[in-house]
Structures are given as C-alpha cells and as structure tokens.
Design a protein around this motif. Structure first.
Motif, PDB file in Angstrom:
ATOM      1  N   ARG A   1      12.146  -5.879  -3.260  1.00 47.00           N
ATOM      2  CA  ARG A   1      12.972  -5.447  -4.400  1.00 47.00           C
ATOM      3  C   ARG A   1      12.334  -4.263  -5.121  1.00 47.00           C
ATOM      4  N   LEU A   2      11.011  -4.238  -5.201  1.00 47.22           N
ATOM      5  CA  LEU A   2      10.348  -3.080  -5.805  1.00 47.22           C
ATOM      6  C   LEU A   2      10.617  -1.817  -4.989  1.00 47.22           C
ATOM      7  N   LYS A   3      10.638  -1.968  -3.686  1.00 53.46           N
ATOM      8  CA  LYS A   3      10.852  -0.807  -2.822  1.00 53.46           C
ATOM      9  C   LYS A   3      12.306  -0.337  -2.807  1.00 53.46           C
ATOM     10  N   ASP A   4      13.211  -1.111  -3.430  1.00 52.49           N
ATOM     11  CA  ASP A   4      14.585  -0.630  -3.604  1.00 52.49           C
ATOM     12  C   ASP A   4      14.614   0.562  -4.559  1.00 52.49           C
ATOM     13  N   TRP A   5      13.597   0.659  -5.375  1.00 46.44           N
ATOM     14  CA  TRP A   5      13.480   1.784  -6.295  1.00 46.44           C
ATOM     15  C   TRP A   5      12.866   2.944  -5.529  1.00 46.44           C
ATOM     16  N   ARG A   6      13.602   4.008  -5.386  1.00 44.91           N
ATOM     17  CA  ARG A   6      13.184   5.137  -4.562  1.00 44.91           C
ATOM     18  C   ARG A   6      11.829   5.694  -4.981  1.00 44.91           C
ATOM     19  N   ARG A   7      11.614   5.807  -6.275  1.00 44.64           N
ATOM     20  CA  ARG A   7      10.357   6.370  -6.766  1.00 44.64           C
ATOM     21  C   ARG A   7       9.159   5.515  -6.348  1.00 44.64           C
ATOM     22  N   VAL A   8       9.341   4.218  -6.293  1.00 40.83           N
ATOM     23  CA  VAL A   8       8.263   3.318  -5.887  1.00 40.83           C
ATOM     24  C   VAL A   8       8.099   3.344  -4.370  1.00 40.83           C
ATOM     25  N   ALA A   9       9.203   3.293  -3.648  1.00 40.49           N
ATOM     26  CA  ALA A   9       9.151   3.226  -2.184  1.00 40.49           C
ATOM     27  C   ALA A   9       8.533   4.480  -1.573  1.00 40.49           C
ATOM     28  N   THR A  10       8.833   5.644  -2.148  1.00 39.88           N
ATOM     29  CA  THR A  10       8.324   6.897  -1.588  1.00 39.88           C
ATOM     30  C   THR A  10       7.015   7.335  -2.207  1.00 39.88           C
ATOM     31  N   CYS A  11       6.538   6.577  -3.195  1.00 41.27           N
ATOM     32  CA  CYS A  11       5.285   6.916  -3.897  1.00 41.27           C
ATOM     33  C   CYS A  11       5.326   8.368  -4.342  1.00 41.27           C
ATOM     34  N   TYR A  12       6.395   8.695  -5.030  1.00 41.57           N
ATOM     35  CA  TYR A  12       6.683  10.047  -5.462  1.00 41.57           C
ATOM     36  C   TYR A  12       5.603  10.601  -6.380  1.00 41.57           C
ATOM     37  N   ASP A  13       4.974   9.760  -7.156  1.00 40.48           N
ATOM     38  CA  ASP A  13       3.997  10.197  -8.144  1.00 40.48           C
ATOM     39  C   ASP A  13       2.621  10.361  -7.530  1.00 40.48           C
ATOM     40  N   ARG A  14       1.917  11.393  -7.956  1.00 36.47           N
ATOM     41  CA  ARG A  14       0.563  11.628  -7.451  1.00 36.47           C
ATOM     42  C   ARG A  14      -0.478  10.874  -8.277  1.00 36.47           C
TER      43      ARG A  14
ATOM     44  N   GLN B   1       0.837  -1.182   0.000  1.00 40.52           N
ATOM     45  CA  GLN B   1       0.000   0.000   0.000  1.00 40.52           C
ATOM     46  C   GLN B   1       0.875   1.236   0.000  1.00 40.52           C
ATOM     47  N   SER B   2       0.571   2.167  -0.881  1.00 40.67           N
ATOM     48  CA  SER B   2       1.334   3.404  -0.967  1.00 40.67           C
ATOM     49  C   SER B   2       0.772   4.417   0.017  1.00 40.67           C
ATOM     50  N   PRO B   3       1.565   5.427   0.398  1.00 41.13           N
ATOM     51  CA  PRO B   3       1.066   6.460   1.310  1.00 41.13           C
ATOM     52  C   PRO B   3      -0.116   7.231   0.742  1.00 41.13           C
ATOM     53  N   ARG B   4      -0.233   7.311  -0.563  1.00 44.42           N
ATOM     54  CA  ARG B   4      -1.346   8.020  -1.186  1.00 44.42           C
ATOM     55  C   ARG B   4      -2.621   7.178  -1.179  1.00 44.42           C
ATOM     56  N   GLY B   5      -2.537   5.943  -0.720  1.00 43.61           N
ATOM     57  CA  GLY B   5      -3.722   5.122  -0.567  1.00 43.61           C
ATOM     58  C   GLY B   5      -3.931   4.063  -1.628  1.00 43.61           C
ATOM     59  N   ALA B   6      -3.149   4.062  -2.696  1.00 41.90           N
ATOM     60  CA  ALA B   6      -3.332   3.042  -3.726  1.00 41.90           C
ATOM     61  C   ALA B   6      -2.755   1.717  -3.243  1.00 41.90           C
ATOM     62  N   LYS B   7      -3.457   0.614  -3.570  1.00 38.12           N
ATOM     63  CA  LYS B   7      -2.974  -0.712  -3.196  1.00 38.12           C
ATOM     64  C   LYS B   7      -2.457  -1.412  -4.443  1.00 38.12           C
ATOM     65  N   LEU B   8      -1.306  -2.023  -4.316  1.00 34.69           N
ATOM     66  CA  LEU B   8      -0.724  -2.769  -5.422  1.00 34.69           C
ATOM     67  C   LEU B   8      -0.976  -4.248  -5.187  1.00 34.69           C
ATOM     68  N   HIS B   9      -1.639  -4.894  -6.139  1.00 35.63           N
ATOM     69  CA  HIS B   9      -1.865  -6.334  -6.112  1.00 35.63           C
ATOM     70  C   HIS B   9      -0.910  -6.922  -7.132  1.00 35.63           C
ATOM     71  N   ALA B  10      -0.212  -7.978  -6.781  1.00 29.55           N
ATOM     72  CA  ALA B  10       0.776  -8.559  -7.688  1.00 29.55           C
ATOM     73  C   ALA B  10       0.654 -10.073  -7.737  1.00 29.55           C
ATOM     74  N   VAL B  11       0.970 -10.617  -8.895  1.00 32.94           N
ATOM     75  CA  VAL B  11       1.069 -12.058  -9.093  1.00 32.94           C
ATOM     76  C   VAL B  11       2.497 -12.314  -9.522  1.00 32.94           C
TER      77      VAL B  11
ATOM     78  N   PRO C   1      -2.060   7.708 -10.108  1.00 30.46           N
ATOM     79  CA  PRO C   1      -1.950   6.243 -10.044  1.00 30.46           C
ATOM     80  C   PRO C   1      -1.402   5.641 -11.341  1.00 30.46           C
ATOM     81  N   THR C   2      -1.705   6.270 -12.474  1.00 33.32           N
ATOM     82  CA  THR C   2      -1.222   5.769 -13.756  1.00 33.32           C
ATOM     83  C   THR C   2       0.292   5.884 -13.852  1.00 33.32           C
ATOM     84  N   VAL C   3       0.817   7.022 -13.437  1.00 33.25           N
ATOM     85  CA  VAL C   3       2.264   7.229 -13.473  1.00 33.25           C
ATOM     86  C   VAL C   3       2.945   6.344 -12.432  1.00 33.25           C
ATOM     87  N   PHE C   4       2.306   6.180 -11.279  1.00 24.82           N
ATOM     88  CA  PHE C   4       2.843   5.311 -10.236  1.00 24.82           C
ATOM     89  C   PHE C   4       2.921   3.866 -10.733  1.00 24.82           C
TER      90      PHE C   4
END
Length: 134
Positions: free
Chosen positions: A102-115, A3-13, A117-120
């Motif tokens: 491993r996804l959260k190793d990417w700073r942009r993903v870990a900090t939810c830099y994008d406002r 879950q990102s701080p902006r509230g979006a939930k990521l579901h992954a397979v 959801p499409t760009v995120f």
C-alpha cells in the motif's frame, strides 16, 4: 523492511491490522541488526512480535523476552541450531507485506523520487498517515 533504489532501508512496525505504527530509515549498508537495536526502546508494548528472519539474532530474541514479548522469528537458513517459532502465527506476517504494498501505491514512495532521506521519510509518513486512517 523495504529498500529504496537510493539505498535507504525502511523498517516498519505495524499493528495487528497491518496499519503502520512506527517507521524508521537506515542507510543501505547498515546491518538490519543495527536498525533493530536502534528501535528496541521505541517498540510498542505487545504480547507477540512477528519479525522477518533477517532480524534473527539471539540477543534480539532475549531482549524481547525480557520485555515480556513473545518473539515469532524464524531462524536464518544458515543458522546451525534450529529455532522454534509459531508457524501458523508467522503466516499472518503478510499483513506487513501488504502494508508495504500500500505504501508503494504512492508514486513518490515507490520510485524513491526524493534524494534526501529526511524528505523521503516525510513522504512515507504522509502516505502511512493516510493508510492508517483508511
């Protein structure tokens, strides 16, 4: 699911190696069951599916069985009737958690830099592509 701080939930397979195969984002207030129902047709064919307990629903289990997939989902703690699942196999779910790490190793993903959801999701897809091939 992350879950990102902006509230979006990521579901992954992921595949058996823990590499991301399918990614899906829902709004933070949307139920996990809604996310599961939306991705039901997009799930790859598999012999077994290891799923977090937040997706514990009888209809979800039945749909997986109808598709020929054996569900490995522990029951929620509030469930009155206990559900049997393969505990040793469920312990392999840590591969999914490592993928999220491993996804959260990417700073942009870990900090939810994008406002947006499409760009995120695009940033997550880029990170997942690199993770998949490394």
């Amino acid at each position: 699911m992350a879950q990102s701080p902006r509230g979006a939930k990521l579901h992954a397979v992921t595949d058996t190696s823990g590499r991301p195969v399918r990614l899906f984002i829902t709004a933070g207030q949307v139920s996990d069951y809604t996310g599961a129902a939306a991705r039901m047709n997009g799930l790859p064919e598999a012999e077994r599916l290891l799923v977090d307990r937040r997706y514990d629903a009888d209809w979800f289990r039945e749909t997986l069985v109808d598709r020929g997939t054996t569900p490995c989902i522990p029951g929620r703690k509030s469930r009155k009737k206990t559900v049997k699942y393969d505990k040793p196999r469920y312990k392999r779910r840590n591969r999914i958690e490592r993928m999220f790490g491993r996804l959260k190793d990417w700073r942009r993903v870990a900090t939810c830099y994008d406002r947006s959801p499409t760009v995120f999701l695009a940033a997550i897809a880029l990170a997942a592509t690199v993770i998949f091939w490394l």
